[in-house]
Design a protein around this motif. Structure first.
Motif, PDB file in Angstrom:
ATOM      1  N   UNK A 129       0.980  -1.265   0.254  1.00 53.39           N
ATOM      2  CA  UNK A 129      -0.055   0.142   0.073  1.00 53.39           C
ATOM      3  C   UNK A 129       0.856   1.370  -0.074  1.00 53.39           C
ATOM      4  N   UNK A 130       1.982   1.093   0.497  1.00 59.81           N
ATOM      5  CA  UNK A 130       3.071   2.388   0.487  1.00 59.81           C
ATOM      6  C   UNK A 130       3.479   2.526  -0.890  1.00 59.81           C
ATOM      7  N   UNK A 131       3.871   1.630  -1.575  1.00 64.15           N
ATOM      8  CA  UNK A 131       4.273   1.582  -2.887  1.00 64.15           C
ATOM      9  C   UNK A 131       2.970   2.063  -3.912  1.00 64.15           C
ATOM     10  N   UNK A 132       1.735   1.415  -3.714  1.00 63.12           N
ATOM     11  CA  UNK A 132       0.615   2.116  -4.299  1.00 63.12           C
ATOM     12  C   UNK A 132       0.621   3.652  -4.127  1.00 63.12           C
ATOM     13  N   UNK A 133       0.707   4.299  -3.040  1.00 64.89           N
ATOM     14  CA  UNK A 133       0.670   5.451  -2.678  1.00 64.89           C
ATOM     15  C   UNK A 133       1.723   6.429  -3.097  1.00 64.89           C
ATOM     16  N   UNK A 134       3.059   6.097  -3.225  1.00 66.42           N
ATOM     17  CA  UNK A 134       4.147   6.338  -4.073  1.00 66.42           C
ATOM     18  C   UNK A 134       3.881   6.750  -5.602  1.00 66.42           C
ATOM     19  N   UNK A 135       3.398   5.537  -6.280  1.00 66.68           N
ATOM     20  CA  UNK A 135       3.142   5.493  -7.598  1.00 66.68           C
ATOM     21  C   UNK A 135       2.122   6.421  -7.968  1.00 66.68           C
ATOM     22  N   UNK A 136       1.026   6.720  -7.044  1.00 66.18           N
ATOM     23  CA  UNK A 136       0.005   7.654  -7.512  1.00 66.18           C
ATOM     24  C   UNK A 136       0.504   9.013  -7.128  1.00 66.18           C
ATOM     25  N   UNK A 141      -3.581   8.781  -9.639  1.00 64.92           N
ATOM     26  CA  UNK A 141      -2.281   8.919 -10.203  1.00 64.92           C
ATOM     27  C   UNK A 141      -2.408   8.289 -11.421  1.00 64.92           C
ATOM     28  N   UNK A 142      -3.178   6.829 -11.659  1.00 65.89           N
ATOM     29  CA  UNK A 142      -3.614   6.194 -12.899  1.00 65.89           C
ATOM     30  C   UNK A 142      -4.181   7.113 -13.940  1.00 65.89           C
ATOM     31  N   UNK A 143      -5.507   7.828 -13.296  1.00 71.17           N
ATOM     32  CA  UNK A 143      -6.178   8.544 -13.946  1.00 71.17           C
ATOM     33  C   UNK A 143      -5.285   9.997 -14.617  1.00 71.17           C
ATOM     34  N   UNK A 144      -4.461  10.453 -13.952  1.00 72.24           N
ATOM     35  CA  UNK A 144      -3.611  11.605 -14.226  1.00 72.24           C
ATOM     36  C   UNK A 144      -2.886  11.107 -15.392  1.00 72.24           C
ATOM     37  N   UNK A 145      -2.170  10.114 -15.349  1.00 72.78           N
ATOM     38  CA  UNK A 145      -1.087   9.488 -16.245  1.00 72.78           C
ATOM     39  C   UNK A 145      -2.025   9.229 -17.568  1.00 72.78           C
ATOM     40  N   UNK A 175      -1.337   5.333 -22.601  1.00 72.20           N
ATOM     41  CA  UNK A 175      -1.362   4.383 -21.083  1.00 72.20           C
ATOM     42  C   UNK A 175      -2.506   3.743 -20.897  1.00 72.20           C
ATOM     43  N   UNK A 176      -3.571   4.008 -21.294  1.00 69.56           N
ATOM     44  CA  UNK A 176      -4.673   3.249 -21.086  1.00 69.56           C
ATOM     45  C   UNK A 176      -4.678   1.758 -21.124  1.00 69.56           C
ATOM     46  N   UNK A 177      -3.838   1.351 -21.954  1.00 65.97           N
ATOM     47  CA  UNK A 177      -3.623  -0.003 -22.096  1.00 65.97           C
ATOM     48  C   UNK A 177      -3.133  -0.862 -20.763  1.00 65.97           C
ATOM     49  N   UNK A 178      -2.320  -0.149 -20.078  1.00 68.83           N
ATOM     50  CA  UNK A 178      -1.848  -0.757 -18.988  1.00 68.83           C
ATOM     51  C   UNK A 178      -1.339   0.172 -17.859  1.00 68.83           C
ATOM     52  N   UNK A 179      -2.294   1.189 -17.441  1.00 71.45           N
ATOM     53  CA  UNK A 179      -1.948   2.289 -16.709  1.00 71.45           C
ATOM     54  C   UNK A 179      -1.351   1.831 -15.387  1.00 71.45           C
ATOM     55  N   UNK A 180      -1.607   0.824 -14.675  1.00 73.66           N
ATOM     56  CA  UNK A 180      -1.031   0.385 -13.696  1.00 73.66           C
ATOM     57  C   UNK A 180       0.648   0.303 -13.662  1.00 73.66           C
ATOM     58  N   UNK A 181       0.920  -0.471 -14.540  1.00 70.21           N
ATOM     59  CA  UNK A 181       2.291  -0.754 -14.661  1.00 70.21           C
ATOM     60  C   UNK A 181       3.111   0.121 -15.430  1.00 70.21           C
ATOM     61  N   UNK A 182       2.440   0.983 -16.203  1.00 74.56           N
ATOM     62  CA  UNK A 182       3.239   2.340 -16.645  1.00 74.56           C
ATOM     63  C   UNK A 182       3.474   3.005 -16.037  1.00 74.56           C
ATOM     64  N   UNK A 183       2.892   3.090 -14.524  1.00 75.73           N
ATOM     65  CA  UNK A 183       3.242   4.218 -13.568  1.00 75.73           C
ATOM     66  C   UNK A 183       4.812   4.092 -13.201  1.00 75.73           C
ATOM     67  N   UNK A 184       5.342   2.970 -13.336  1.00 82.69           N
ATOM     68  CA  UNK A 184       6.640   2.861 -12.869  1.00 82.69           C
ATOM     69  C   UNK A 184       7.684   2.649 -13.853  1.00 82.69           C
ATOM     70  N   UNK A 185       8.856   3.306 -13.752  1.00 82.98           N
ATOM     71  CA  UNK A 185      10.057   3.095 -14.841  1.00 82.98           C
ATOM     72  C   UNK A 185      10.316   1.611 -14.899  1.00 82.98           C
ATOM     73  N   UNK A 186      10.596   1.371 -16.171  1.00 79.05           N
ATOM     74  CA  UNK A 186      10.956  -0.036 -16.625  1.00 79.05           C
ATOM     75  C   UNK A 186      11.795  -0.827 -15.819  1.00 79.05           C
ATOM     76  N   UNK A 187      12.881  -0.118 -15.083  1.00 73.26           N
ATOM     77  CA  UNK A 187      13.752  -0.884 -14.211  1.00 73.26           C
ATOM     78  C   UNK A 187      12.990  -1.432 -12.984  1.00 73.26           C
ATOM     79  N   UNK A 188      11.905  -0.655 -12.517  1.00 73.16           N
ATOM     80  CA  UNK A 188      11.337  -1.160 -11.505  1.00 73.16           C
ATOM     81  C   UNK A 188      10.075  -2.142 -11.904  1.00 73.16           C
TER      82      UNK A 188
END
Length: 161
Positions: free
Chosen positions: A35-42, A119-123, A130-143
């Motif tokens: 849940x902390x990671x979800x918060x930071x991503x958003x 955060x997903x909506x803003x992205x 990014x609508x294809x996969x907004x959740x995983x597109x929120x992070x850099x590829x290295x993460x």
């Protein structure tokens, strides 16, 4: 995927025989991290289009429901289901009691989910592809791989609920 799923299930069922208190103690920190990671991503992506924060106003939901009839009701039902992602907390209700679970929901889970969805909506508003996969597109590829591992762990824990 199937062999990995079988391994996870075998490990979970073999560990459960030693008692659920140990499992709750092991799973708690993973869920706090999730849940902390979800918060930071958003938080990182809300700045892509801060207008998404206007969604806090309940008038938009009421207006959507009134102007879209049955589809509006179905959509709002799906939105409600989207913010009930804290079912993993209820697995530990017997270990921690009602008050800690309620506190975790209101002060960790619900804010984390809302911030992540904002955060997903803003992205998506700033980058419609990014609508294809907004959740995983929120992070850099290295993460991406660490996020997939954490998401898998959170899913396994939630399935225990």
């Amino acid at each position: 995927m199937v062999p990995l799923t079988v391994v996870i299930l075998v490990v979970l069922f073999s560990v459960q025989s030693s008692g659920t208190a140990w499992i709750a103690t092991a799973f708690g920190p993973v869920m706090v991290l999730w849940f902390s990671v979800l918060t930071v991503m958003g938080i990182v992506h809300i700045s892509d289009d801060p207008s998404v924060l206007a969604a806090i106003n309940p008038w938009y939901g009421i207006q959507f429901l009134l102007s879209h009839g049955t589809i509006g009701l179905v959509t709002l039902g799906a939105v409600f289901l989207a913010v009930t992602g804290g079912e993993a907390l209820y697995a530990d209700l017997g270990h921690f009691g009602r008050k800690p679970i309620q506190s975790a929901w209101f002060f960790l889970v619900l804010p984390a989910l809302l911030i992540n969805y904002f955060g997903q909506g803003a992205l998506v508003l700033s980058n419609p592809a990014a609508i294809e996969n907004s959740f995983y597109r929120m992070v850099p590829e290295s993460m991406l791989l660490p996020l997939i591992v954490l998401a898998t762990a959170a899913t396994v824990i939630a399935s225990q609920a």
